[in-house]
Every structure is written in C-alpha cells, then in structure tokens.
Design a protein around this motif. Structure first.
Motif, PDB file in Angstrom:
ATOM      1  N   LEU A 393      72.849  53.256  53.454  1.00  0.00           N
ATOM      2  CA  LEU A 393      71.401  53.091  53.323  1.00  0.00           C
ATOM      3  C   LEU A 393      70.954  51.760  53.914  1.00  0.00           C
ATOM      4  O   LEU A 393      69.937  51.688  54.634  1.00  0.00           O
ATOM      5  CB  LEU A 393      70.995  53.176  51.851  1.00  0.00           C
ATOM      6  N   VAL A 394      71.707  50.699  53.658  1.00  0.00           N
ATOM      7  CA  VAL A 394      71.377  49.390  54.224  1.00  0.00           C
ATOM      8  C   VAL A 394      71.484  49.429  55.748  1.00  0.00           C
ATOM      9  O   VAL A 394      70.647  48.858  56.463  1.00  0.00           O
ATOM     10  CB  VAL A 394      72.286  48.288  53.642  1.00  0.00           C
ATOM     11  N   VAL A 395      72.496  50.120  56.275  1.00  0.00           N
ATOM     12  CA  VAL A 395      72.662  50.246  57.735  1.00  0.00           C
ATOM     13  C   VAL A 395      71.460  50.965  58.349  1.00  0.00           C
ATOM     14  O   VAL A 395      70.909  50.536  59.367  1.00  0.00           O
ATOM     15  CB  VAL A 395      73.962  50.984  58.086  1.00  0.00           C
ATOM     16  N   PHE A 396      71.042  52.064  57.725  1.00  0.00           N
ATOM     17  CA  PHE A 396      69.874  52.804  58.227  1.00  0.00           C
ATOM     18  C   PHE A 396      68.634  51.920  58.256  1.00  0.00           C
ATOM     19  O   PHE A 396      67.870  51.917  59.227  1.00  0.00           O
ATOM     20  CB  PHE A 396      69.609  54.037  57.356  1.00  0.00           C
ATOM     21  N   ILE A 397      68.430  51.171  57.167  1.00  0.00           N
ATOM     22  CA  ILE A 397      67.260  50.290  57.091  1.00  0.00           C
ATOM     23  C   ILE A 397      67.345  49.190  58.151  1.00  0.00           C
ATOM     24  O   ILE A 397      66.348  48.834  58.787  1.00  0.00           O
ATOM     25  CB  ILE A 397      67.117  49.705  55.678  1.00  0.00           C
ATOM     26  N   CYS A 398      68.557  48.674  58.369  1.00  0.00           N
ATOM     27  CA  CYS A 398      68.737  47.608  59.365  1.00  0.00           C
ATOM     28  C   CYS A 398      68.466  48.116  60.786  1.00  0.00           C
ATOM     29  O   CYS A 398      67.879  47.400  61.603  1.00  0.00           O
ATOM     30  CB  CYS A 398      70.146  47.029  59.274  1.00  0.00           C
ATOM     31  N   VAL A 399      68.894  49.334  61.090  1.00  0.00           N
ATOM     32  CA  VAL A 399      68.626  49.897  62.420  1.00  0.00           C
ATOM     33  C   VAL A 399      67.126  50.098  62.616  1.00  0.00           C
ATOM     34  O   VAL A 399      66.584  49.854  63.694  1.00  0.00           O
ATOM     35  CB  VAL A 399      69.382  51.228  62.618  1.00  0.00           C
ATOM     36  N   TYR A 400      66.464  50.534  61.547  1.00  0.00           N
ATOM     37  CA  TYR A 400      65.009  50.678  61.589  1.00  0.00           C
ATOM     38  C   TYR A 400      64.336  49.315  61.803  1.00  0.00           C
ATOM     39  O   TYR A 400      63.439  49.167  62.648  1.00  0.00           O
ATOM     40  CB  TYR A 400      64.521  51.322  60.282  1.00  0.00           C
ATOM     41  N   VAL A 401      64.772  48.294  61.055  1.00  0.00           N
ATOM     42  CA  VAL A 401      64.205  46.952  61.173  1.00  0.00           C
ATOM     43  C   VAL A 401      64.422  46.391  62.579  1.00  0.00           C
ATOM     44  O   VAL A 401      63.526  45.769  63.161  1.00  0.00           O
ATOM     45  CB  VAL A 401      64.815  46.004  60.118  1.00  0.00           C
ATOM     46  N   SER A 402      65.606  46.632  63.155  1.00  0.00           N
ATOM     47  CA  SER A 402      65.888  46.118  64.499  1.00  0.00           C
ATOM     48  C   SER A 402      64.941  46.719  65.527  1.00  0.00           C
ATOM     49  O   SER A 402      64.484  46.029  66.446  1.00  0.00           O
ATOM     50  CB  SER A 402      67.341  46.403  64.884  1.00  0.00           C
ATOM     51  N   ALA A 403      64.629  48.007  65.381  1.00  0.00           N
ATOM     52  CA  ALA A 403      63.704  48.660  66.314  1.00  0.00           C
ATOM     53  C   ALA A 403      62.324  48.021  66.237  1.00  0.00           C
ATOM     54  O   ALA A 403      61.680  47.770  67.260  1.00  0.00           O
ATOM     55  CB  ALA A 403      63.617  50.151  66.009  1.00  0.00           C
ATOM     56  N   PHE A 404      61.855  47.754  65.025  1.00  0.00           N
ATOM     57  CA  PHE A 404      60.554  47.096  64.863  1.00  0.00           C
ATOM     58  C   PHE A 404      60.592  45.698  65.459  1.00  0.00           C
ATOM     59  O   PHE A 404      59.632  45.260  66.102  1.00  0.00           O
ATOM     60  CB  PHE A 404      60.183  47.016  63.379  1.00  0.00           C
TER      61      PHE A 404
END
Length: 509
Positions: A393-404
């Motif tokens: 879950l943290v990895v998914f959120i981090c990939v999302y944050v990196s895109a932003f």
C-alpha cells in the motif's frame, strides 16, 4: 509595437539571447525557496493532528474516538469539524490574501510581496507555538494563511520574469521543489518531536515554521526587483541594467527583449482595471487555464496524502511511529521525484509530463482504492493487517505521489505563471492562487468527512477527476516550452480551439 496581448513581436518565433548566469541562478533559487513555508505547513499539520498530546489538549473528543473507542469505524475515527478547520482555515485566509497580494505585487514589486509573506507567516507560527486555546490556534493559522497567500502569488511570477525563457521551466520548478523540501523536513520534525517528554513536541513542530519564514523574509530583502517590476514603476534604465545582468550579454544583445518588455509595460499601464480586462474575449484562454489548472490540481487527491498522511496511515491500521515514518517516506519520494520535472520540463515539454503523470496517478489511485476496499470493505473494521499488505500500500501511494511530483505538482504553478501578458499578470496569478487555495480549503475541510462516508470510494472519486483533467490537458493546453514569456500569445493563436478567441492582432487593451 502595440498589439496582441500588449505587444506584437516583429517576427514570429523570436529568440532572445541569454544564458543561465550565476547571478540569475542564485536569485531564482533563493526566491523559489518561498515555497518552504507552504510545504512545511502542509507536512506539519497532518503529523501534529495525529499526536495524542495535541489532541488531548485541543480536541479531546477526537482523541477519545481515535484512542479509546475501539469499536469506531476506522474510516471515521478522525471525522471532526474543528480538527479539519484547524488545518483548512489557513487556506481560506490565503485565498483572501492573494487578492491583496495582487495589488502589492503590481504596485510595490514582487520582492515586497515575498517579504510580507515571510513576516506574517513568522507571526502566525509564533502564536501557534505558544497556543493555549483553540482560538489562538485558529488566529495563528489565519496569519500563516496570509503569509502563504502573499508568497504563492509573487514567487512564481518573480522566477518566471527573471529566468531566461529556455530555462524558465526548470528554474520555476525549484519553487515546487522547495515545497516538497518543506513537506519532507516537516515530516522529519514530526517524527522526532512526537517523543519529546512532557507532550510538548507539537509546540516545537508548529514553532519550527518560524525558521523558513525568517529565511524567506531576509533573503527577499536581499533580492533585486525583476526588470518587469522596475518598468512597471518607471525605472527604465535600472530595468535595462538588470536585464543585462541577469542575461549575461551586452546592451546590444538585450535590445530586442528589452524593447518587447518596454512595449508590454507601456501597454499594461493603459490597463486601469486588469480584473475587468480578464473577462475580455481575447483573454479567455488565460482565464480558463487560471481557473481549471489549480482546480484540477487539488482534485488529484494529493493533499489528502500530504496533509493527512500520518492520519491516513494511522486510519488504515499503522501505529503511531509507523504512520509518521510512512509519511517521511512519501515526503522523500515527493522531493526526489521533483528533480525529474526540473530535468524534463524544458526538455520533454509541459504536455508530456502532464499526460504521463495523469495516467500514472489514475492507475495507482485505482489500485489504492482496490487494496483498501479489499481489506476494510464498507464497514471499516479490520483486526490485523499483514506487513506485506502495508508495504504494498505504501509503494502504491509512493508511485502515485511521484507522478504528481513531476507533473501536476510543479506544472500546476509553472504553466499559469508563464502564460499571462504583463498587463493582467498580477491579477491572473491572483486568480490562480485564490482558486488553488479555495480548492485546497474545500478538500482539507471535507476530506475526513468524505472518507467516513465514501470509504475507499474516496480514492475512486479523485481518480475520476484525474481522468477528466488528463483529457482536458490533451485537448486544450498548448505546449509552452521554449516560448519567450512576452511571445506567449502566439501559442493561443495557433491552437485548434483557442484561435477562435485570440485574434491575430488586437489593439484593445
């Protein structure tokens, strides 16, 4: 040469000579550090509101629901109007301040606006650090908001006007980088202050905002005014000398750019009511972008993660230390990913990063929604979360944050700051800042209540808007890389849709 949006160049696709001198590099980076106060506040708020001593002192009902009532639905543990008002009141104040900042920025200069931002923010941080009652917290937050309003209105304009046009994107994104640095530092501060004996760690977290505020005030004091700002106040020779210094070329080589700046300044002085002029047909593209880009930026859902990362992680089953630790991780990802945008925005273009980031955010927000829905369902009840689940879950959120961080984060500030002609630039940037702050306030105020009612569907809600805004960018945003800021009108005249609004030549100012 009056025409277009204040000026019309003598030839299409004009190029101005200039290079990234050490002087302009230092001034742009120092100015862009104005984002530190905004970032620090974003990062500090969520961490402080997850600290037990802070909740016990100011929001005991939230503490009871979160810590003592074990039967409470996980989705609704932090749903409290006053708690969210503590966070969101800053952005309402910033909205109001952005309108006053427009006048200060235009009449007194960009650096004066930055100095005021730092000074007012310092006062707000001091009041919050010594707060004894909720009203002191709210007053402090309002002052913080006024400071942020002045800073975000003036800093992007300052950097866009100082930077050579071929490097305007990279230098302007340092503003977003400073926001991410502020968020990361705030997360680190929260991580360490939560364990201070006596339960007073939250005071150090809130008071720490005085450090970036003081830095911004004193650094702005030493910054020069931009050539555009000097011309607005009639200092032609000083403006010419400053332009020559920041471009690093001779008087003869800056002549074309200086004449265009001078023509734009003369045209802008004829505009007595820039707010009224924004409604004119040939400014329609600028007005639409000034509203929709910050509108969509806040509906990416990023502030849900950045404001409430510790609260969010705690809500989905992480412990106190783990939730703040996870927030530190997302802060690092946010900061490091911004360098991708610094490298690529002038190389790959604004549209490419907007579109790639939008698609990536859409995919991973959907995955986050699916994972939270899988474990928590509609009831929000869960007894045990396996470690592998938390890591994914943290990895998914981090990939999302990196895109932003390499798309909508920096470009949401860069693109609006570079598209306005001088005669409406301050007013246009105020629209951008006020829409951004209003949407930030709305999301911050409603998020915890929406999480309580929509459950994991909240992330689907934001993913829907990410999809809409990606299509919007594909259809309606022209590429603005490598376009001189005073030549920007031609990108609208060449666009398949906006050319119907923007005439080839207009003398209507």
């Amino acid at each position: 040469m009056a025409g277009g949006f204040g000026i019309e160049s003598s030839k299409k696709g004009v190029e101005y000579p200039g290079k990234v001198t050490s002087y302009v590099l230092v001034t742009c980076i120092v100015a862009a550090m104005g984002g530190l106060i905004f970032g620090y506040d974003i990062g500090i708020s969520g961490g402080v509101t997850s600290m037990a001593p802070f909740l016990i002192k100011f929001f005991p009902s939230v503490y009871h629901k979160e810590a003592l009532d074990k039967s409470t639905n996980q989705y609704c543990k932090f749903d409290n109007f006053y708690l969210t008002m503590f966070t969101s009141s800053l952005y309402l104040a910033a909205l109001v301040a952005s309108f006053f900042a427009s006048w200060v920025t235009r009449k007194l200069g960009r650096k004066v606006s930055m100095m005021l931002g730092g000074l007012i923010f310092f006062a707000g941080a001091a009041i919050n650090a010594f707060a004894l009652a909720i009203w002191m917290l709210i007053v402090g937050r309002i002052l913080l908001g006024l400071g942020v309003g002045f800073s975000i209105q003036s800093v992007p304009l300052y950097v866009s006007e100082m930077a050579p046009y071929k490097h305007r994107g990279s230098l302007n994104i340092v503003f977003q980088l400073s926001i991410t640095i502020g968020i990361f530092v705030a997360n680190l501060v929260n991580y360490f202050t939560q364990n201070i004996k006596g339960g007073e760690g939250w005071r150090y977290s809130l008071g720490g905002a005085m450090v970036p505020a003081a830095f911004i005030f004193f650094s702005a004091l030493c910054l020069p005014n931009t050539p555009n700002s000097m011309l607005e106040r009639g200092d032609k020779e000083k403006a010419r000398a400053m332009l020559r210094r920041i471009r690093g070329v001779s008087d003869k080589e800056i002549e074309a750019e200086f004449n265009d700046l001078l023509a734009a300044s003369e045209a802008s002085k004829l505009v007595k009511h820039p707010w009224r002029n924004l409604r004119k047909r040939h400014y329609r593209p600028h007005l639409v972008m000034a509203v929709l880009i910050p509108f969509f930026q806040q509906l990416t859902g990023i502030n849900v993660v950045m404001f409430y990362a510790p609260v969010l992680f705690k809500t989905i089953g992480f412990g106190d230390n783990a939730s703040l630790g996870s927030a530190v991780i997302t802060g690092i990802v946010n900061m490091m990913s911004t360098f991708v945008s610094i490298y690529g925005t002038d190389k790959w273009g604004r549209r490419f990063l907007f579109l790639e980031g939008g698609i990536q955010m859409f995919i991973f927000q959907g995955l986050v929604a699916g994972f939270i829905g899988w474990k928590f369902g509609l009831t929000g009840q869960v007894t045990d979360l396996p470690k592998w689940y938390a890591i994914i879950l943290v990895v998914f959120i981090c990939v999302y944050v990196s895109a932003f961080a390499w798309s909508w984060g920096p470009l949401g500030w860069l693109v609006p700051s570079e598209i306005f002609p001088l005669e409406i630039r301050s007013a246009g940037q105020s629209i951008v800042a006020s829409v951004n702050m209003f949407m930030t306030f709305l999301v911050a105020q409603l998020f915890l209540s929406m999480l309580c009612h929509l459950k994991f569907g909240l992330f689907i809600f934001f993913a829907f808007f990410v999809g809409i805004m990606t299509v919007y960018i594909h259809l309606f945003l022209p590429e603005t890389k490598n376009i001189p800021i005073e030549e920007m009108s031609r990108v609208w005249r060449e666009h398949w849709f906006w050319k119907h609004y923007v005439p080839e030549v207009t003398t209507d100012v």
